[in-house]
Design a protein around this motif. Structure first.
Motif, PDB file in Angstrom:
ATOM      1  N   THR A  80       0.838  -1.198   0.000  1.00 13.12           N
ATOM      2  CA  THR A  80       0.000   0.000   0.000  1.00 13.12           C
ATOM      3  C   THR A  80       0.876   1.252   0.000  1.00 13.12           C
ATOM      4  OG1 THR A  80      -1.671  -1.176   1.302  1.00 13.12           O
ATOM      5  CG2 THR A  80      -1.835   1.226   1.242  1.00 13.12           C
ATOM      6  N   ILE A  81       0.459   2.270  -0.725  1.00 13.34           N
ATOM      7  CA  ILE A  81       1.113   3.574  -0.677  1.00 13.34           C
ATOM      8  C   ILE A  81       0.296   4.478   0.250  1.00 13.34           C
ATOM      9  CG2 ILE A  81       1.793   5.638  -1.983  1.00 13.34           C
ATOM     10  CD1 ILE A  81       1.990   3.820  -4.466  1.00 13.34           C
ATOM     11  N   VAL A  82       0.941   5.064   1.235  1.00 14.30           N
ATOM     12  CA  VAL A  82       0.282   5.985   2.156  1.00 14.30           C
ATOM     13  C   VAL A  82       0.951   7.345   2.015  1.00 14.30           C
ATOM     14  CG1 VAL A  82      -0.358   6.474   4.543  1.00 14.30           C
ATOM     15  CG2 VAL A  82      -0.202   4.100   3.763  1.00 14.30           C
ATOM     16  N   VAL A  83       0.168   8.367   1.669  1.00 13.21           N
ATOM     17  CA  VAL A  83       0.684   9.728   1.513  1.00 13.21           C
ATOM     18  C   VAL A  83       0.246  10.545   2.719  1.00 13.21           C
ATOM     19  CG1 VAL A  83       0.705  11.812   0.099  1.00 13.21           C
ATOM     20  CG2 VAL A  83       0.574   9.555  -0.999  1.00 13.21           C
ATOM     21  N   ASP A  84       1.201  11.169   3.385  1.00 10.94           N
ATOM     22  CA  ASP A  84       0.925  12.051   4.515  1.00 10.94           C
ATOM     23  C   ASP A  84       1.240  13.480   4.080  1.00 10.94           C
ATOM     24  OD1 ASP A  84       0.854  13.542   6.840  1.00 10.94           O
ATOM     25  OD2 ASP A  84       1.815  12.010   8.078  1.00 10.94           O
ATOM     26  N   PRO A  85       0.244  14.234   3.598  1.00 13.64           N
ATOM     27  CA  PRO A  85       0.518  15.593   3.110  1.00 13.64           C
ATOM     28  C   PRO A  85       1.051  16.517   4.194  1.00 13.64           C
ATOM     29  CG  PRO A  85      -1.656  14.833   2.390  1.00 13.64           C
ATOM     30  CD  PRO A  85      -1.176  13.870   3.423  1.00 13.64           C
ATOM     31  N   VAL A 214      -3.889   3.180  -2.667  1.00 14.57           N
ATOM     32  CA  VAL A 214      -3.259   4.439  -2.252  1.00 14.57           C
ATOM     33  C   VAL A 214      -4.154   5.108  -1.213  1.00 14.57           C
ATOM     34  CG1 VAL A 214      -2.384   6.690  -2.961  1.00 14.57           C
ATOM     35  CG2 VAL A 214      -2.193   4.740  -4.522  1.00 14.57           C
ATOM     36  N   ILE A 215      -3.577   5.449  -0.079  1.00 15.29           N
ATOM     37  CA  ILE A 215      -4.276   6.164   0.985  1.00 15.29           C
ATOM     38  C   ILE A 215      -3.666   7.549   1.092  1.00 15.29           C
ATOM     39  CG2 ILE A 215      -4.964   6.161   3.413  1.00 15.29           C
ATOM     40  CD1 ILE A 215      -5.962   3.712   1.876  1.00 15.29           C
TER      41      ILE A 215
END
Length: 225
Positions: A80-85, A214-215
């Motif tokens: 899983t790809i996790v993006v933390d803006p 993608v999260i």
């Protein structure tokens, strides 16, 4: 002994092949990243692409935003790809509480950012780019000249690779992509897409297939510090 240890740390990355990422935390290393052979090699020029990918000037980027393997306990499955803006990081979840972490640039306003869950429904190498109608309406002088689209190449803002984010079978118009401005990594500058250093998006592109989950976490607006 200290001199011997330093010589070992300098020489050992040269014996590693590929893009190995299991390394000491940046804060415990002798060499600054801008001089470390591991990072110099990781962000060196790429010459076997349809268009050249320049080397990255590492002095322009905060070292914490360089690609590295980190501890990352999470409920999300490996792959899983996790993006933390908020923190300006994207994580590729691995097994055993680890992740490969990339520094990213995100939307300059929270309203520009995608939030929630999607999938990588399409991947493209040296993609073309067309600004959305919303982007053109918001900044007509900047984006209007490109309303007909811009072919892939070294001046294309998507860089050498793009991962296209879909939700419920529909294009969200958000992308994970490269950048012509690597010095903006770690900042809020984009029109909502998630930008990576070009060498990093090429690396991520190789690692993930279409269908990857993608999260994108919500941003709080708190600056990175």
């Amino acid at each position: 002994m200290l001199l011997d240890r330093r010589l070992f740390l300098i020489a050992s990355p040269l014996a590693l092949a590929g893009c190995a990422t299991t390394r000491e935390p940046l804060t415990s290393r002798v060499l600054p990243p801008a001089m470390d052979p591991h990072y110099l090699r990781m962000y060196a020029a790429i010459t076997d692409e349809p268009f050249p990918v320049p080397a990255v000037d590492l002095t322009e980027i905060d070292p914490r935003f360089l690609r590295q393997e980190v501890a990352y306990p999470t409920r999300y499955q490996p792959g899983t790809i996790v993006v933390d803006p908020n923190e300006r990081f994207a994580y590729l979840v691995m097994a055993n509480g680890r992740a490969l972490r990339y520094g990213v640039g995100v939307g300059r306003e929270e309203g520009f950012n995608f939030r929630g869950e999607g999938v990588v429904a399409r991947k493209a190498s040296w993609p073309g780019w067309t600004p959305t109608p919303a982007m053109i309406a918001r900044e007509p002088e900047r984006y209007g000249p490109y309303a007909g689209g811009l072919p892939g190449g070294p001046t294309n803002p998507l860089g050498p690779r793009a991962l296209y984010l879909y939700k419920d079978g529909r294009d969200t118009y958000y992308r994970l992509h490269g950048t012509t401005e690597p010095w903006t990594i770690g900042t809020q500058v984009s029109s909502g897409c998630v930008r990576f250093i070009n060498q990093d998006i090429i690396d991520l592109y190789r690692r993930v297939p279409t269908g990857t989950r993608v999260i994108v976490m919500p941003a709080t607006g708190t600056p990175v510090g």
